[in-house]
Design an enzyme around this catalytic site. Structure first.
Site, short mmCIF file in Angstrom:
data_model
loop_
_atom_site.label_atom_id
_atom_site.label_comp_id
_atom_site.label_asym_id
_atom_site.label_seq_id
_atom_site.Cartn_x
_atom_site.Cartn_y
_atom_site.Cartn_z
N CYS A 1 -8.70 6.87 3.12
CA CYS A 1 -8.24 6.76 1.74
C CYS A 1 -7.61 5.39 1.45
O CYS A 1 -7.14 5.15 0.36
CB CYS A 1 -7.24 7.87 1.41
SG CYS A 1 -5.75 7.83 2.40
N GLU B 1 -1.65 6.51 9.83
CA GLU B 1 -1.33 5.20 9.29
C GLU B 1 -0.35 4.44 10.17
O GLU B 1 0.06 3.34 9.85
CB GLU B 1 -0.80 5.30 7.85
CG GLU B 1 0.35 6.26 7.68
CD GLU B 1 0.70 6.53 6.21
OE1 GLU B 1 0.42 5.66 5.36
OE2 GLU B 1 1.25 7.60 5.91
N HIS C 1 10.83 -2.16 -14.46
CA HIS C 1 10.25 -1.05 -15.22
C HIS C 1 8.92 -1.45 -15.86
O HIS C 1 8.03 -0.64 -16.03
CB HIS C 1 11.22 -0.56 -16.29
CG HIS C 1 12.26 0.37 -15.75
ND1 HIS C 1 13.51 0.50 -16.30
CD2 HIS C 1 12.23 1.22 -14.71
CE1 HIS C 1 14.21 1.40 -15.61
NE2 HIS C 1 13.45 1.85 -14.64
N ASP D 1 -1.53 0.77 5.48
CA ASP D 1 -0.40 0.66 6.40
C ASP D 1 -0.89 0.47 7.83
O ASP D 1 -0.32 -0.32 8.58
CB ASP D 1 0.49 1.91 6.31
CG ASP D 1 1.45 1.80 5.13
OD1 ASP D 1 1.67 0.67 4.67
OD2 ASP D 1 1.96 2.84 4.69
#
Lengths: 571, 86
Positions: free
Chosen positions: A503, A432, A193, A456
């Site tokens: 991107c 990707e 977290h 990716d």
């Protein structure tokens, strides 16, 4: 210069001065001064008192942060842990049975639960051991006579890079993003977290650096590349120059150089857009001169809830976004979760290889209801702004067709709902996967635009996991195969009249702007801080140079040659 | 006492946030609620116990609800699991 390779947790490039975090270690603190045991009843009361104080402190923190804060769900869980009746029962039993002090009893109980969770196979539950330790420290703070020193937190100077063994979620929540430039830790679990919050706060963060961090001292000058997981201790001028413009120190200057206007190369307008993860990024984005959002990740919207947000909630968020964007294009990627980024309330089974697994559109196709809800919310919000829908992880024609069919179903269902909506929202795909790249001409017939997800695409094409230190050097955007692949995608898209944006992090690499222009890339989408630099690069590229550079690059047969050639022509 | 049985549909069971939501839901009612999974039964008031049960997809969870407002509590649980399992 020393380069330490860790694991990039939150992207971004920053420079700053090291500060060794001497706050409490994440391990369960305590022991130290063992207090005299009074009576068991008194010890139980002391424990209850400590819990009440810890609860009050946590509630104060939650009030300060406000209900919209991304850490709220995590803090809610901590609040339940603090008040866990089983915990109070166990501590009380231990105190009574063994005549222990409240502190000793609590430490034993805490140890038990920490070990129990750490031993769990499920990586998600294993990571909860950190939450239990964090909860424990909150209570121990009030069980020990001397409270933890807090002056350290107040005395950080702007541009501080925190160096720590490990951090608790509470530590990160309290960090002031105005002064803390970055975080580097020895160890940590990427589902912790603490790191989720660091990412949400946009603090470049690197973990897994191990004992190599021991060589760093307070005030050492350093630079982090959070995306690549690289720590540069006393970076050389060359390294700084390579990253110039990304660092905060040089940022202001670059913004001045490039006003927030559209830039062109050879007379062609090249929109430079932003990648965004949530509403709070927006003011920042426009300040850096973005001409739209080229990639809006919607995972955060889903991660900040304890259930799937419904159509109204999503509509409200997207329409707010549209109003703030003042007519600039907004490319919204449909929910892209997977084994490496699961939702807390929609856990996915652990996979041996999540990157080749159940993620993105593959999950959407199993849960059409979720996809419908999101698409309907986007179509309704598109009345207020220029939205485009972007589909993640497309590898086959069927996936694109399925999604387009879902969009028509959403339109039909909205027609009978009475809501205002926009039916002509473009639907594009992330390229990707190598599979999609190889059928780009076919996909181009049915998609409205392409967005190159190079992170990716590169790792799939070169079969190299960026997170695996043994092979990460093979993950290389300069590899000639990557250039051939991207060229082929852009050529096929252009032949079908489609526009292509990029991107992935490659788009922000200052060395490749020129050859990307040579390929005819139509738009860049970057982290906001990278926008001024890349705009600058685009604008100052003289006519004709990009095509020449690309032609030379395509003749080269290995990555190192490509990289040194680009370095040579850039300097 | 009302008994409710649910088959957990979430691919990887109940984690921290759903558990928090469940505890808070049950707190709103006066009834005592227990979850039984196999041989183990825990009260639905403890995060540590609920997570410790490791409820996973496909698990059959039996809820025992006892108290003056047990039918309202049972209804609320029904709704909760319908949403969770959608």
């Amino acid at each position: 210069m020393v380069i330490i390779q860790g694991i990039g947790i939150a992207p971004g490039v920053v420079t700053g001065k090291a500060r060794i975090w001497k706050g409490k270690p994440l391990g369960v603190v305590g022991s130290g001064a063992v207090q005299a045991v009074t009576t068991p009843e008194e010890e139980v009361r002391r424990f209850d008192g400590a819990v009440s104080q810890a609860v009050l402190e946590l509630k104060d923190l939650m009030t300060i942060l406000g209900p919209e804060d991304l850490s709220m769900d995590i803090l809610d869980t901590h609040l339940e842990l603090l008040q866990d009746p089983q915990l109070a029962q166990d501590v009380s039993d231990k105190i009574q049975a063994y005549n222990l002090s409240a502190q000793e009893a609590f430490l034993e109980v805490l140890q038990h639960y920490v070990l129990l969770f750490e031993a769990m196979e499920d990586p998600y539950l294993k990571a909860r051991a950190d939450d239990i330790k964090d909860m424990g420290n909150r209570i121990l703070k009030y069980l020990q006579q001397a409270p933890f020193p807090t002056q350290e937190e107040a005395s950080f100077q702007a541009g501080t890079i925190l160096i720590a063994e490990d951090l608790s979620p509470t530590d990160v929540i309290k960090l002031d993003t105005k002064v803390i430039a970055g975080i580097v830790t020895q160890k940590g679990n990427s589902t912790s977290h603490a790191f989720i919050i660091a990412r949400a706060k946009g603090i470049p963060t690197i973990t897994g650096c191990g004992s190599e961090l021991d060589q760093i001292s307070d005030s050492d000058f350093m630079m982090l590349d959070g995306g690549e997981g690289k720590v540069f201790l006393y970076p050389t001028k060359d390294t700084l120059d390579l990253y110039a413009g990304n660092g905060q120190a040089t940022q202001a200057k670059v913004i001045q150089l490039t006003p927030t206007v559209a830039v062109s190369n050879n007379g062609k307008q090249i929109p430079v857009m932003a990648n965004a993860s949530g509403l709070e990024d927006l003011d920042r984005i426009w300040a850096y001169g973005a001409e739209g959002i080229g990639l809006l990740r919607t995972e955060w919207l889903f991660m900040s809830k304890d259930r799937f947000p419904n159509e109204e909630e999503q509509f409200e968020l997207y329409s707010n976004l549209a109003l703030k964007s003042k007519g600039k294009p907004l490319t919204i990627r449909t929910l892209d979760i997977g084994g490496d980024k699961p939702l807390p309330y929609f856990p996915l089974p652990p996979e041996t290889n999540p990157f080749l697994g159940y993620r993105g559109i593959r999950i959407s196709m199993d849960y059409p209801g979720l996809f419908q809800t999101q698409v309907k919310a986007i179509l309704r919000a598109a009345v207020f702004g220029q939205f485009r829908i972007l589909l993640p992880m497309i590898a086959t024609m069927e996936e694109l067709r399925w999604a387009r069919k879902q969009v028509s179903i959403a339109i039909t269902s909205l027609q009978s709902s009475g809501h205002a909506f926009e039916s002509s929202v473009p639907v594009g795909i992330m390229i990707e996967t190598p599979g999609a790249a190889l059928i780009a001409d076919l996909l181009a017939r049915e998609a409205d635009f392409f967005s190159l997800g190079t992170n990716d695409l590169i790792q799939y094409t070169l079969a190299a996991d960026r997170m695996n230190e043994k092979v990460r050097q093979l993950y290389d955007p300069f590899h000639p195969g990557i250039w051939r692949l991207i060229k082929s995608i852009i050529d096929q898209a252009h032949a079908a009249g489609l526009k292509v944006s990029m991107c992935g992090e490659m788009a922000a690499h200052p060395l490749v702007t020129i050859p990307l222009l040579g390929l005819g890339l139509d738009a860049f989408s970057l982290n906001p801080t990278d926008i001024p630099l890349i705009k600058n690069n685009i604008q100052k590229t003289p006519p004709g140079l990009a095509e020449k550079v690309l032609a030379n690059l395509l003749k080269m047969d290995h990555a190192k040659a490509v990289q040194s050639y680009l370095k040579e022509i850039t300097t | 006492m009302i008994t409710k049985v649910y088959t957990l549909q979430l691919p990887d069971g109940i984690h921290a946030r759903p558990a928090t939501a469940l505890i808070r839901l049950v707190k709103q009612y006066k009834s005592e609620v227990r979850i039984q999974k196999g041989e183990r039964t825990v009260l639905v008031n403890s995060m540590l116990n609920i997570l410790g049960l490791m409820p996973r997809k496909g698990d059959i969870l039996k809820f025992n609800i006892v108290g003056e407002d047990e039918s309202e509590t049972a209804e609320a649980l029904d709704e909760f699991f319908t949403q969770m399992n959608h």
